[in-house]
Design a protein around this motif. Structure first.
Motif, short mmCIF file in Angstrom:
data_model
loop_
_atom_site.label_atom_id
_atom_site.label_comp_id
_atom_site.label_asym_id
_atom_site.label_seq_id
_atom_site.Cartn_x
_atom_site.Cartn_y
_atom_site.Cartn_z
N SER A 30 15.12 21.00 3.84
CA SER A 30 15.16 22.41 4.21
C SER A 30 16.15 23.21 3.40
CB SER A 30 15.46 22.56 5.70
OG SER A 30 16.75 22.06 6.01
N ALA A 31 17.00 22.57 2.64
CA ALA A 31 17.96 23.26 1.79
C ALA A 31 17.38 23.68 0.44
CB ALA A 31 19.20 22.40 1.57
N TYR A 32 16.16 23.27 0.16
CA TYR A 32 15.54 23.53 -1.14
C TYR A 32 14.46 24.60 -1.02
CZ TYR A 32 17.63 19.15 -2.75
OH TYR A 32 18.50 18.16 -3.10
N ALA A 33 14.48 25.51 -1.97
CA ALA A 33 13.29 26.30 -2.20
C ALA A 33 12.26 25.40 -2.87
CB ALA A 33 13.59 27.50 -3.10
N MET A 34 11.00 25.64 -2.58
CA MET A 34 9.93 24.81 -3.12
C MET A 34 8.96 25.66 -3.93
SD MET A 34 10.65 21.73 -2.13
CE MET A 34 9.10 20.91 -2.54
N GLY A 35 8.41 25.05 -4.95
CA GLY A 35 7.48 25.77 -5.79
C GLY A 35 6.31 24.92 -6.23
N TRP A 36 5.27 25.59 -6.65
CA TRP A 36 4.12 24.96 -7.27
C TRP A 36 3.95 25.51 -8.69
CZ3 TRP A 36 1.38 20.91 -5.44
CH2 TRP A 36 1.46 20.64 -4.07
N PHE A 47 4.20 28.85 -13.67
CA PHE A 47 4.58 29.07 -12.28
C PHE A 47 3.40 29.58 -11.49
CE2 PHE A 47 5.77 32.22 -9.10
CZ PHE A 47 6.49 31.43 -8.23
N VAL A 48 3.24 29.07 -10.28
CA VAL A 48 2.16 29.50 -9.40
C VAL A 48 2.69 30.18 -8.15
CG1 VAL A 48 0.19 28.76 -8.02
CG2 VAL A 48 0.62 27.70 -10.24
N ALA A 49 3.59 29.51 -7.43
CA ALA A 49 4.05 30.04 -6.15
C ALA A 49 5.38 29.41 -5.79
CB ALA A 49 3.02 29.77 -5.05
N ALA A 50 6.16 30.13 -4.99
CA ALA A 50 7.42 29.61 -4.49
C ALA A 50 7.62 30.05 -3.06
CB ALA A 50 8.59 30.10 -5.35
N ILE A 51 8.42 29.28 -2.34
CA ILE A 51 8.71 29.58 -0.94
C ILE A 51 10.17 29.27 -0.66
CG2 ILE A 51 7.97 27.30 -0.15
CD1 ILE A 51 6.79 28.75 2.34
N VAL A 79 5.37 20.61 1.79
CA VAL A 79 4.98 21.94 1.34
C VAL A 79 3.50 21.89 0.97
CG1 VAL A 79 5.69 21.52 -1.06
CG2 VAL A 79 5.54 23.86 -0.19
N TYR A 80 2.81 22.99 1.20
CA TYR A 80 1.38 23.06 0.98
C TYR A 80 1.02 24.19 0.03
CZ TYR A 80 1.55 20.49 5.39
OH TYR A 80 1.84 19.58 6.38
N LEU A 81 -0.10 24.04 -0.61
CA LEU A 81 -0.69 25.13 -1.37
C LEU A 81 -2.16 25.20 -1.00
CD1 LEU A 81 -0.12 27.32 -3.54
CD2 LEU A 81 -1.06 25.70 -5.22
N ALA A 98 11.22 21.20 -6.43
CA ALA A 98 12.26 21.60 -5.50
C ALA A 98 13.44 22.18 -6.25
CB ALA A 98 12.71 20.41 -4.66
N ALA A 99 13.95 23.29 -5.77
CA ALA A 99 15.08 23.96 -6.37
C ALA A 99 16.24 24.01 -5.39
CB ALA A 99 14.70 25.38 -6.80
N ALA A 100 17.35 23.41 -5.77
CA ALA A 100 18.50 23.36 -4.89
C ALA A 100 19.25 24.69 -4.84
CB ALA A 100 19.45 22.25 -5.33
N LEU A 101 19.24 25.39 -5.94
CA LEU A 101 19.98 26.63 -6.05
C LEU A 101 19.10 27.71 -6.65
CD1 LEU A 101 23.29 25.23 -7.58
CD2 LEU A 101 22.91 25.86 -5.19
N PHE A 102 19.22 28.90 -6.12
CA PHE A 102 18.53 30.03 -6.71
C PHE A 102 19.25 31.31 -6.31
CE2 PHE A 102 16.33 31.54 -2.90
CZ PHE A 102 16.32 30.41 -2.11
N SER A 103 18.97 32.34 -7.04
CA SER A 103 19.63 33.62 -6.83
C SER A 103 18.82 34.47 -5.86
CB SER A 103 19.84 34.33 -8.16
OG SER A 103 18.61 34.54 -8.83
#
Length: 126
Positions: A30-36, A47-51, A79-81, A98-103
């Motif tokens: 839950s600490a990660y932003a997720m992307g496809w 890049f397709v999508a991020a949450i 995570v789903y797409l 998975a992205a641990a850090l983002f702005s």
């Protein structure tokens, strides 16, 4: 540390639907932003999508807006797409990340993501 495994890819006709899943193992999902992302033959990974971590924010590349939906279930570490109205141009290997850090903005660049799955093939035919 996060390990990601995609599933749900396959062959579908134009206009059809597929739901991709990305199952995560490890701590603090839950600490990660997720992307496809996706990569078609001869093209750069796109890049397709991020949450966001809580699922409260999403962002999509213009070409899939209104057709694809990213979601997550933190209780299931997944995570789903959801991909609807598929087009041949959607044919690619799809990767979750998975992205641990983002702005302030959700991460959309490859280097912003720390962990990657191995990908699942999506083929859309006429």
């Amino acid at each position: 540390q996060v390990q990601l495994v995609e599933s749900g890819g396959g062959l579908v006709q134009t206009g059809g639907s597929l739901r991709l899943s990305c199952a995560a193992s490890g701590r603090a999902f839950s600490a990660y932003a997720m992307g496809w992302f996706r990569q078609a033959p001869g093209k750069e990974r796109e890049f397709v999508a991020a949450i966001s971590q809580s699922g409260g924010s999403t962002y999509y590349v213009d070409s899939v807006k209104g057709r694809f939906t990213i979601s997550r279930d933190n209780a299931k570490n997944t995570v789903y797409l959801q991909m609807n109205s598929l087009k041949p141009e959607d044919t690619a290997v799809y990767y979750c990340a998975a992205a641990a850090l983002f702005s302030r903005r959700l991460p959309t660049l490859l280097y912003e993501y720390d962990y990657w799955g191995q990908g699942t093939q999506v083929t859309v035919s006429s």
